[in-house]
Design a protein around this motif. Structure first.
Motif, short mmCIF file in Angstrom:
data_model
loop_
_atom_site.label_atom_id
_atom_site.label_comp_id
_atom_site.label_asym_id
_atom_site.label_seq_id
_atom_site.Cartn_x
_atom_site.Cartn_y
_atom_site.Cartn_z
N ASP A 71 -1.14 2.67 -3.41
CA ASP A 71 -2.19 2.06 -2.59
C ASP A 71 -3.42 2.95 -2.39
OD1 ASP A 71 -0.84 3.90 -1.00
OD2 ASP A 71 -0.22 2.48 0.54
N ASP A 72 -3.22 4.24 -2.12
CA ASP A 72 -4.39 5.04 -1.74
C ASP A 72 -5.45 5.20 -2.83
OD1 ASP A 72 -2.14 6.44 -2.49
OD2 ASP A 72 -2.32 8.01 -1.00
N VAL A 75 -7.32 1.88 -2.98
CA VAL A 75 -8.22 1.66 -1.83
C VAL A 75 -9.43 2.60 -1.91
CG1 VAL A 75 -8.35 1.85 0.70
CG2 VAL A 75 -6.41 0.69 -0.37
N GLY A 101 -5.98 -2.32 2.37
CA GLY A 101 -6.60 -1.15 3.03
C GLY A 101 -7.01 -1.41 4.47
#
Ligand code: AMP
Ligand code: GLY
Length: 423
Positions: A71-72, A75, A101
């Motif tokens: 995810d990071d 995002v 996010g």
């Protein structure tokens, strides 16, 4: 084709295994990798959020496709940076990854487009949020940090007092850092959870098999929330009727909503659903493959993952077959004792050579030995004709594996079997 996969957990190990089954001949690189992935692909020592590092490495090594999984980096805009450098990348761009996010963005999107979800209010001020809780009469209530928080930014408070303490921790004491500076306060939904991971190119949407995650640390859904302690597929609550409703009311409307907002989503969209009396509601969206859901979905996927990734990027997913095998799959997570709180690393793992279907999550190779290197250490997976068969096989494999303080739930899939029997 030279493919670079970003991430180094169980999900990435499962993706690497599936990519290697493609009819396209591939050379696979993984950053930052783990001890299991090491055996199947080339490890690259670059952090998963090091955007410049990934762009430079891809350029210097003529990488044909970068698969951005966690995810990071999504995002933060890793896909945008790669595309700007002329490098093909699988995953949503920054504008679309906001669906995970920012929980406030996701809730406002669902409200605007009438996508079923729990009632909510959002706040960027502690005192106003506290007033809202003080006036609330129905508990439990759910408090969520707006931003990414490693799956831990969700508190289910059983009373007004607990809710006010959780809110204070989040908004005034920075328990989740920046992520908790804004919060969503949400009504509590009762039902059964279903995860559905779907490929979408913004024009069509093709779901993988449904699954059931087990988020709590201990048997009987006791203990703290974790990243996931095990998962089975398919999820028996996801009947054809529920699937039809989810497609009609949630999946297609979400795709259209994102297009309408100028945030076309291309990649794997994860729908965390709650089925309440046969009606599906969205609990959360993730902008990526789930972990550990991927470990059960990909073994059941009938389709060529390289073809699917390329067709999503080129917006021709319609042409590519995505089917799910008529079988069941189970994955039991073997974790370090103490996870999701404090735990030790560096314990030697034995028995790995005696069984197949082991997905590595937090492992490392040190002095020729495979040792624990994280909270979730292994995902022990099995595929069988029946759900009971897959569960039995996964647990049989675990008996061969050992490390000091290892912990796993003994009831993965139990609820799914009970539901299946009741139907
Ligand atoms: P999330 O990170 O939003 O998926 O939330 C983590 C977990 O908290 C979910 O998997 C659910 O088990 C639970 N949860 C989140 N929102 C709700 C809700 N509105 N009602 C009941 N449970 C929830
Ligand atoms: N298994 C839940 C997630 O990947 O967020």
């Amino acid at each position: 084709m030279k493919i670079l996969v970003i991430g180094g957990g169980g999900r990435e190990h499962a993706i690497v295994k599936k990519l290697k089954q493609s009819k396209t001949q591939t050379e696979i690189f993984v950053a930052p990798s783990n001890a299991g992935i090491n055996e199947e692909a080339t490890s690259v020592n670059i952090g998963a959020t090091d955007i410049d590092g990934v762009v430079n490495y891809s350029r210097e090594n003529n990488i044909d496709l970068v698969v951005v999984t966690p995810d990071d980096p999504l995002v933060l805009g890793m896909v945008d940076a790669l595309e700007n450098a002329g490098i093909r990348a699988y995953g949503p761009n920054k504008a679309a990854a906001i669906i995970e996010g920012s929980k406030i963005f996701a809730k406002d999107l669902m409200k605007k487009y009438n996508i079923p979800t729990a009632g909510y209010a959002s706040f960027n001020n502690h005192d106003e949020a506290a007033d809202y809780i003080k006036c609330h009469t129905k508990f439990p209530i759910v408090i969520k940090a707006d931003g990414l928080a490693l799956g831990k930014g969700v508190i289910i408070a059983n009373s007004k007092g607990d809710a006010l303490v959780a809110l204070k921790d989040m908004m005034l004491k920075n328990a989740f850092g920046e992520s908790g500076q804004q919060v969503v306060i949400e009504d509590f939904l009762t039902g059964v959870e279903v995860s559905v991971l779907a490929f979408t190119d913004g024009k069509t949407i093709k779901p993988m098999v449904s699954s059931m995650d087990h988020k709590r640390a201990f048997d009987g859904d006791k203990g703290l929330n974790t990243g996931g302690m095990g998962v089975v597929a398919p999820n028996p609550c996801y009947t054809e009727e529920v699937e039809r409703k989810a497609m009609e009311r949630i999946f297609w409307p979400t795709l259209h909503a994102m297009n309408n907002e100028g945030r076309k989503f291309k990649g794997t969209l994860y729908f965390g659903l709650m089925i309440c009396d046969g009606e599906p509601y969205v609990i959360e969206y993730n902008c990526r493959f789930g972990d550990p859901e991927t470990q059960v979905c990909l073994p059941l996927l009938e389709g060529d993952l390289v073809d699917i990734f390329l067709s999503v990027i080129e917006e021709r997913l319609e042409e590519v077959p995505v089917h799910n095998k008529n079988a069941s799959s189970a994955c039991v997570i073997v974790a370090s004792g103490g996870y999701p709180q404090n735990y030790e690393k560096g314990k030697e793992i034995t028995g790995l050579n005696e069984v197949d279907g082991i997905i590595h999550a937090g492992t490392a190779l040190v002095d020729g030995k495979i040792v624990t290197n994280g909270g979730r250490v292994l995902g022990v997976t099995a595929v069988a004709e029946s759900l009971q068969g897959a569960i039995n096989e996964a647990y049989n494999k675990i008996t061969k594996i050992n490390f000091e303080d290892m912990h796993y739930r003994t009831d993965i899939g139990k609820k799914a079997l009970e539901i299946k029997e009741a139907n």
